[in-house]
Design a protein around this motif. Structure first.
Motif, PDB file in Angstrom:
ATOM      1  N   UNK A  62       0.837  -1.204   0.000  1.00 40.75           N
ATOM      2  CA  UNK A  62       0.000   0.000   0.000  1.00 40.75           C
ATOM      3  C   UNK A  62       0.872   1.254   0.000  1.00 40.75           C
ATOM      4  N   UNK A  63       1.895   1.256   0.844  1.00 46.30           N
ATOM      5  CA  UNK A  63       2.801   2.408   0.890  1.00 46.30           C
ATOM      6  C   UNK A  63       3.516   2.564  -0.447  1.00 46.30           C
ATOM      7  N   UNK A  64       3.972   1.441  -1.000  1.00 44.21           N
ATOM      8  CA  UNK A  64       4.680   1.496  -2.285  1.00 44.21           C
ATOM      9  C   UNK A  64       3.775   2.013  -3.395  1.00 44.21           C
ATOM     10  N   UNK A  65       2.502   1.629  -3.360  1.00 49.75           N
ATOM     11  CA  UNK A  65       1.567   2.086  -4.395  1.00 49.75           C
ATOM     12  C   UNK A  65       1.354   3.600  -4.294  1.00 49.75           C
ATOM     13  N   UNK A  66       1.185   4.095  -3.074  1.00 50.91           N
ATOM     14  CA  UNK A  66       0.999   5.544  -2.892  1.00 50.91           C
ATOM     15  C   UNK A  66       2.226   6.287  -3.425  1.00 50.91           C
ATOM     16  N   UNK A  67       3.409   5.803  -3.023  1.00 44.54           N
ATOM     17  CA  UNK A  67       4.631   6.474  -3.445  1.00 44.54           C
ATOM     18  C   UNK A  67       4.789   6.435  -4.968  1.00 44.54           C
ATOM     19  N   UNK A  68       4.452   5.292  -5.559  1.00 44.39           N
ATOM     20  CA  UNK A  68       4.597   5.155  -7.001  1.00 44.39           C
ATOM     21  C   UNK A  68       3.666   6.124  -7.734  1.00 44.39           C
ATOM     22  N   UNK A  69       2.458   6.303  -7.212  1.00 46.09           N
ATOM     23  CA  UNK A  69       1.538   7.269  -7.814  1.00 46.09           C
ATOM     24  C   UNK A  69       2.125   8.678  -7.737  1.00 46.09           C
ATOM     25  N   UNK A  70       2.667   9.040  -6.575  1.00 48.88           N
ATOM     26  CA  UNK A  70       3.268  10.373  -6.431  1.00 48.88           C
ATOM     27  C   UNK A  70       4.450  10.528  -7.388  1.00 48.88           C
ATOM     28  N   UNK A  71       5.248   9.468  -7.518  1.00 53.47           N
ATOM     29  CA  UNK A  71       6.407   9.531  -8.414  1.00 53.47           C
ATOM     30  C   UNK A  71       5.983   9.722  -9.871  1.00 53.47           C
ATOM     31  N   UNK A  72       4.760   9.303 -10.200  1.00 53.01           N
ATOM     32  CA  UNK A  72       4.248   9.493 -11.556  1.00 53.01           C
ATOM     33  C   UNK A  72       3.389  10.755 -11.660  1.00 53.01           C
TER      34      UNK A  72
END
Lengths: 385, 385
Positions: free
Chosen positions: A156-166
Motif C-alpha cells: 500500500x505504501x509502495x503504491x501511494x509512493x509510485x503514484x506520487x512519483x508518476x
C-alpha cells in the motif's frame, strides 16, 4: 519483449571474424555495438568456435559487460571439455540448448535472469503508469487484524509512493467509506485499487466504467510475472481433493488467528475444490528443492523480495511444471472476480478469456504477455554473434 | 489535565486511618478507590508517616499498581533516613517537594512520566480526531531527495493509518498537484496537512476557510508537547550570533546533501538571526547530559521514539531552562507561518498571540495547554491520601 527482461534490443552482429574489406567494415560495426551492449549473449555451436569467440568474450569482460555463451544444437554435437574448461577458468557462464527442440530454454532464461543488471529486472512502475500525471487513483485499504499497528502494509505504501512519483495523486479509504469518497468527486477516479479481500464489496460500489484492480495483481506485475501467475490461478479449477498445494510467504511474520495464508486461502480453496486439499507452508527464503509433488504454488505478493528472487521462483515452478500464482490472484479467482480485476491488462485478460486450451502440455511462449507499455523500458542492447 | 498524562482523575481519599464508625466507612470507600487506581501518588510529610501509609503502599504493590511517594514541605522538615531506607527496600520511588515554593515539581513530573502505564503516555490520535468519521483530510507529501526510495516517511504513513482508524479518508498529493486535487472535490477537505518545507506554497493554494497544519505540528502533539515546543520555536527570536543550538535527531540515518537538520535548518536560522549560530548535532539515543550551554534545542519529529522518551527529553530541557522545539515548528516560525499552522489548536495559538510576557523567567503552568478533546482520554484514577 523477452522474459524476464522486458523489451530487449537484440543486435544480430554482422560477424566479427570476416576477412577482407567488407569484413573490416563489419568488424568495426560490431565493435560499435559493444559500446552500447549491456548484456552479452554469444550464440555458437560446438564446432564453430575460434580465436574470435574467445577475443570477443575477453573484450566483454574487460568492459565488465555480463555475458552468457549459448551452445546451440547440442542434439547434433556437444561442446568439447577443453572449451568448457576455458569458459570456467574465465568465470563465463554457458548453457546448452537445442532450440529447434525447445531444450535448455529455461536454463537460458535463468542465466539471463541471474546476469542481467538490476535495472532490467526491476519493473518500471507499480501503478502510476496506469493512472498518469495529474490523474487520481482510489485505493481501498481495509484495516483488519493483520494490519501492522499504526502503519500500512508495504504494498500500500509502495503504491501511494509510485503514484506520487508518476505525478498522480490518490484517495486512500477504508471499504466502508468508498461510496462517500466517490460521491465527493466531481469526476470519477482513473483507477480503483482494492485489497483482494474487499473485492466483492468494492466491485459492487465502483461504477462499471471505472477500471478496478487489486494490490495483488499490481504486485504480481511488479514483483513477479502477471501472465504466468494468472495462468497459475486458473489451475485452481484442476485441483482435486488430496492434491498438495504449497503456500509460500516471503516475510517471516508470526501467523495470527485469521492468517490469510494459513486459514483464509485454505478455507476458500477447499470450498472451491469441494474437499480437503493438503497444504504445506514455507516462509522467508526457504523454498523446497523438489516442487514436483505440488499441483500448485500460491505465493504471497513478495513485497519483501526483489523481483529477481521472485522471478527465479516462478521459473523454478515452470521448470517443474507446477503452476504458480499469488494470494490475491487465488482469492480473486475463487471469488469469480478475476476477469474484472484484469481489465486494466487487456493482453492478460484475453489469455484468460481464450485459454490456449491444451493446459500444461501447451508449450510456453518465449515471448511473455506484455504488461507494461513499450516506452516504459529503456531499450536494451543484447548481442548475438 | 496533568502533564504529561493528559486528563487525570485525582481522587483525594477520605483518609484510611480514621477511627470509629465514620472512619470505617471512609476506609471502605478508600479501598474501593484502590480498585480503580492505575497510578498511585501518596502525598505525605516527613512527620506524618505511620503504619497506614506503609500498609497502603504494600496494598498497591500487591495490586501491581505503580506508586510514587511525595514528601511535601521538605523546607520545613526532611524525611528521616529510616523511612527512605524502607521505601528503597521495597523499591518504591519517592520525591521531595516544597509545593508552596515550586520546588521538586519537575522531579515529580519525571516520576509520573516514568511510572505511568504506556496507555497514559501515548497520545490517542495523530490527526484523525481533527477530521472525524466520514470526513476527508488532504495530505501534501513532497518527494525530495531525502524521501526513502519507493516508500513514504513514517509520519506520513502513520497519519494515513490514523485517519483510516478514525473512519476518515484522505487525499495524498504532491505539492504540484494540490490545486488540481482541490478542484476535483465537490466540497473542500476538513483539514490540509503539509510537509513544513512546502508550507508557503500550500498556504497560498489552500482556501483561507480550510484549516491547515503541518506533519511536524501533528508529531509534536503526538510524540511531544505541542505547547512547550511552540514556546521553544518562539525562542528563536531571542537567539544571537554565536549562541549554541543543539539539533537532535532520533533516527540514525546517514545525512545526505541537503540534510534538513545539518543544512537547511542551520541556513534558515542563520538568516533569521542575522549571523552565525553554532550548531551541535546528536543522533539516536545520544543526548547530552549538560544542556546548559545551549540556548535552544531543535528536535526531529521523533517518529522513531516512543512518547515517553521524547517527553523525558522535553522535561530535561525544561529542567535546564533551555527552550525546545522541533524541526517543522522551527521552519514554520522562520517562514512566518506558525500562526496559520496552529489554527486547528486554538489554545496553543492563543498562547502564541498573547505570550505570557516574562519569557523564561515566567513560571511554567502545572496544567499544560489542552491539545486533545477531553473525551479522547479515558479518565485516569490517581490517588492522594
Amino acid at each position: 519483449e523477452f522474459l524476464p527482461l522486458g523489451p530487449v534490443l537484440f543486435i544480430d552482429t554482422a560477424g566479427v571474424d570476416d576477412d577482407g574489406d567488407l569484413g573490416m567494415l563489419r568488424v568495426r560495426k560490431t565493435r560499435q555495438v559493444l559500446d552500447r551492449t549491456e548484456l552479452g549473449v554469444l550464440v555458437t555451436e560446438a564446432g564453430a568456435w575460434g580465436r574470435f569467440e574467445e577475443e570477443l568474450l575477453l573484450e566483454l569482460q574487460r568492459r565488465r559487460v555480463p555475458v552468457v555463451v549459448v551452445f546451440n544444437k547440442v542434439d547434433v554435437e556437444v561442446p568439447d571439455p577443453e572449451r568448457l574448461a576455458w569458459l570456467a577458468g574465465h568465470k563465463i557462464r554457458h548453457v546448452e540448448t537445442a532450440a529447434a527442440h525447445g531444450l535448455g530454454l529455461d536454463q537460458f532464461r535463468q542465466a539471463l535472469l541471474d546476469l542481467a543488471p538490476a535495472d532490467f529486472i526491476n519493473s518500471p512502475a507499480i501503478v502510476g503508469d496506469l493512472v498518469g500525471p495529474g490523474e487520481l487513483a482510489l485505493l481501498v485499504v481495509p484495516i483488519d487484524k493483520e494490519a501492522p499497528k499504526g502503519r500500512l502494509i508495504l504494498p500500500q505504501v509502495q503504491a501511494i509512493r509510485d503514484l506520487l512519483d508518476h505525478d498522480a495523486y490518490c484517495l486512500v479509504v477504508k471499504e466502508h467509506q468508498l461510496r462517500r469518497a466517490l460521491d465527493r468527486l466531481k469526476s470519477p477516479p482513473r483507477l480503483v485499487v482494492t485489497d483482494s479481500q474487499a473485492f466483492e464489496q468494492v466491485a459492487a460500489e465502483t461504477p462499471r466504467s471505472v477500471p478496478l484492480t487489486s494490490f495483488s495483481i499490481l504486485m504480481s506485475r511488479f514483483k513477479g510475472d502477471l501472465a504466468a501467475q494468472v495462468e497459475g490461478a486458473l489451475a485452481i479449477d484442476s485441483l482435486r481433493p488430496g492434491d498438495r498445494v504449497l503456500v509460500a510467504e516471503s516475510c517471516s511474520h508470526h501467523p495470527i488467528g485469521e492468517d490469510i495464508g494459513r486459514v483464509k486461502i485454505p478455507r476458500w480453496l477447499n470450498t472451491r475444490v469441494g474437499g480437503e486439499v493438503r497444504f504445506d507452508h514455507v516462509q522467508g527464503h526457504d523454498f523446497p528443492a523438489d516442487l514436483s509433488r505440488y499441483r500448485l504454488v500460491i505465493h504471497c505478493g513478495a513485497c519483501m523480495f526483489n523481483r529477481r528472487e521472485m522471478l527465479t521462483r516462478i521459473l523454478r515452478c515452470q521448470q517443474a511444471g507446477v503452476p504458480v500464482t499469488n494470494y490475491g490472484l487465488a482469492i480473486a479467482f475463487s471469488l469469480g472476480i478475476l476477469e474484472r480485476a484484469l481489465e486494466p491488462f487487456p493482453a492478460v485478460l484475453a489469455a484468460v478469456r481464450n485459454p490456449p486450451g491444451g493446459g500444461s502440455a501447451q508449450p510456453r511462449p518465449l515471448l511473455p504477455t506484455r504488461t507494461y507499455a513499450p516506452q516504459d523500458h529503456a531499450a536494451v542492447a543484447g548481442l548475438a554473434v
